[in-house]
Design a protein around this motif. Structure first.
Motif: not given
Length: 98
Positions: A46, A50-51
């Motif tokens: 994740y 996402e980042y």
């Protein structure tokens, strides 16, 4: 005295019962470690998607506000599973077992 304690112990807890309990506990430990490993892998995936923050990445947001936002979003996404597994994500984006 020691022999008496051992006799009483094995009277109340026969070896078969102890062996059965050990097998169940061993299965539970293996399941919990598998769940914990899966959760850590999901959190890292994740973060990467996402980042763009990975375990081997040189880039980690330098501003505390950015890290705080990431931690908040991870807790919203995985909070219940993290609490059940006893995993904590610190503000420095490190996973720790509680």
């Amino acid at each position: 005295m020691k022999k008496l304690i051992l006799k009483v112990w094995f009277y109340f807890f026969p070896k078969a019962i102890i062996k059965e309990v050990n097998e169940k506990l061993q299965d539970a430990v293996i399941k919990k470690s598998h769940d914990t490993g899966t959760l850590i892998r999901d959190i890292r995936q994740y973060l990467l998607e996402e980042y763009k923050v990975g375990g081997r990445s040189q880039y980690i947001p330098t501003k505390f506000k950015d890290r705080e936002t990431i931690v908040k979003n991870v807790r919203l996404q995985f909070g219940e599973r993290m609490q059940a597994s006893g995993i904590i994500l610190t503000n420095n984006l490190k996973l720790k077992a509680a």
